[in-house]
Design an enzyme around this catalytic site. Structure first.
Site, PDB file in Angstrom:
ATOM      1  CG  ASP A   1      -9.194   1.324  -0.904  1.00  0.00           C
ATOM      2  OD1 ASP A   1      -8.859   0.293  -0.082  1.00  0.00           O
ATOM      3  OD2 ASP A   1      -8.486   1.391  -2.140  1.00  0.00           O
TER       4      ASP A   1
ATOM      5  CD  GLU B   1      -0.335  -7.485  -2.477  1.00  0.00           C
ATOM      6  OE1 GLU B   1      -0.994  -7.512  -4.055  1.00  0.00           O
ATOM      7  OE2 GLU B   1      -1.207  -6.208  -2.600  1.00  0.00           O
TER       8      GLU B   1
ATOM      9  CG  ASN C   1       1.847  -3.995   2.696  1.00  0.00           C
ATOM     10  OD1 ASN C   1       1.158  -3.174   2.940  1.00  0.00           O
ATOM     11  ND2 ASN C   1       1.814  -3.154   0.540  1.00  0.00           N
TER      12      ASN C   1
ATOM     13  CD  GLU D   1      -1.402  -1.336  -0.921  1.00  0.00           C
ATOM     14  OE1 GLU D   1      -2.507  -1.774  -0.766  1.00  0.00           O
ATOM     15  OE2 GLU D   1      -0.354  -1.659  -0.351  1.00  0.00           O
TER      16      GLU D   1
ATOM     17  CG  HIS E   1      -7.133  -2.458  -0.368  1.00  0.00           C
ATOM     18  ND1 HIS E   1      -7.386  -1.285  -1.012  1.00  0.00           N
ATOM     19  CD2 HIS E   1      -5.210  -2.939  -0.455  1.00  0.00           C
ATOM     20  CE1 HIS E   1      -5.624  -1.056  -1.659  1.00  0.00           C
ATOM     21  NE2 HIS E   1      -5.098  -1.458  -0.928  1.00  0.00           N
TER      22      HIS E   1
END
Ligand code: G3I
Length: 374
Positions: free
Chosen positions: A294, A184, A226, A292, A262
């Site tokens: 979701d 990030e 990432n 990651e 996400h």
């Protein structure tokens, strides 16, 4: 009236699934009961039994591994922890420690390295033939206060970054399938280099330093950048693309890009855009992993929204299956019992493949079907 009928059916259905799943687990089976999607009052037949996700992928020799974050319930004293461990080993062939390899978790002080909990996850993965993604070496967040409130020169900061990465990468040398080296590094709007301890002290150069240092410590483990909101083509993914192109062109050892994924149920990026974005990163010679995933929805979730969520999972993971550079999909936890979302986005959650009681949701069935080639 219709609501109470629906609830009664749902309760019956979930009891049925729970009983069947429990029975299968008791047998140590690799099968799981799927959630009956539309139970009818006269429906007395058990839900169809399907192979666990990892078995489906392994039986079909799929390139793509299916992983999960291992979080707070891992070997915890919570009553659900045993079930959590069983389902994780049964369903997934990769894991990412959700918090345990972050700087603040590993380094309570400069001289003390606290590896025990992360090590237990790596050992669990080895016992269960699972890959491990290391997460994460250089991030603006989750830094201990001894770093953030210390007084450090630029030279000190460079030494701290080197020292941390060298020690941690060495500790896990040969045991991981990937390292999220830098996490990030960009803000969202406007898109620019994100501030924070490393960027403030070292400027953009900390990114290159982190990759070079990790590679020097372990040249065999693939090294990833990432980030989130870089899944489709947009201003942020353009900036990441430009940065990674530049790093690759200058021979900096970066091997892959992690798309965190996400997502918001019913409002995911355009699938064609995700596909085109994956294509441009893979054309740079980078591997791609969904790191990651979701798909959060308003809670309590409606059945319509859970159906949309299932389709969202399917559509996104299809992009990975179709791009040969993409070899792993990691979900950021697997049970709605434990997720970062409700505390950060109040009123949202239910973002994962299993519900709070470890019963598979529509999203689970959608992913299982997809991996099965259905
Ligand atoms: O360990 C302490 C515990 O001792 C304390 O009692 C408790 C009180 O709140 O906090 C615990 O630490 C929390 C930690 O999770 C472990 O549960 C932190 O407050 C909390 O901020 C931390 O949140 C994590 C977050 O990253 C920040 O590190 C989430 O679990 C984790 O899911 C989330 O993961 C990030 C990825 O690393 C990067 N991409 C985004 C993703 C979601 O935010």
């Amino acid at each position: 009236m219709s609501r109470s009928v629906h609830l009664t059916r749902g309760t019956l259905a979930s009891a049925l699934v729970g009983a069947l799943t429990t029975a299968l687990l008791a047998c140590g089976g690799e099968t799981v009961a799927t959630s009956p999607l539309k139970p009818t009052p006269t429906d007395t037949t058990p839900a169809p039994v399907v192979l666990a996700l990892r078995k489906v992928a392994e039986n079909r020799a799929l390139r793509v591994r299916i992983g999960t974050a291992a979080g707070a319930l891992f070997n915890s004293t919570d009553a659900a922890s045993t079930q959590y461990m069983t389902v994780m080993a049964r369903e997934f062939n990769a894991l990412t420690p959700e918090n345990e390899m972050k700087f603040s978790s590993l380094r309570p002080s400069r001289s003390e390295f606290r590896y025990a909990r992360a090590d237990s996850m790596v050992a669990f993965a080895a016992q269960n033939n699972m890959f491990v993604r290391g997460h994460t070496l250089a991030w603006y967040s989750q830094l201990p206060s001894w770093i953030t409130s210390g007084t450090w020169t630029t030279t000190d900061a460079r030494a701290l970054l080197d020292e941390h990465i060298t020690a941690v990468v060495n500790h896990y040398k040969g045991k991981l399938a990937a390292w999220d080296v830098v996490n990030e590094a960009f803000t969202d709007s406007p898109v620019t280099l994100r501030g924070g301890f490393w960027a403030d002290k070292l400027g953009r150069g900390y990114i290159e330093q982190a990759f070079r240092t990790a590679f020097a410590a372990d040249p065999s483990t693939p090294l990833y950048y990432n980030d989130y909101n870089i899944e489709g083509i947009n201003a942020k993914s353009d900036s990441v693309y430009a940065m990674l192109s530049d790093l690759k062109a200058r021979g900096v050892p970066v091997h892959g890009v992690g798309m965190q994924m996400h997502l918001i149920g019913g409002a995911i990026p355009d699938i064609a855009s995700i596909s085109a974005n994956f294509a441009r990163f893979s054309a740079l010679g980078l591997k791609i992993q969904i790191t990651e995933m979701d798909v959060r929805v308003p809670t309590p979730a409606t059945s319509n929204m859970l159906a949309t969520q299932a389709q969202n999972y399917r559509d996104v993971i299809s992009v990975c299956l179709q791009n040969t550079a993409c070899d792993m999909v990691v979900v950021w936890g697997f049970t709605d019992r434990s997720s970062w979302i409700p505390s950060v986005f109040p009123g949202q959650g239910d973002a994962l493949l299993f519900d709070r009681n470890f019963s598979p949701k529509l999203a689970y069935t959608a992913v299982n079907d997809l991996l099965s080639g259905k």
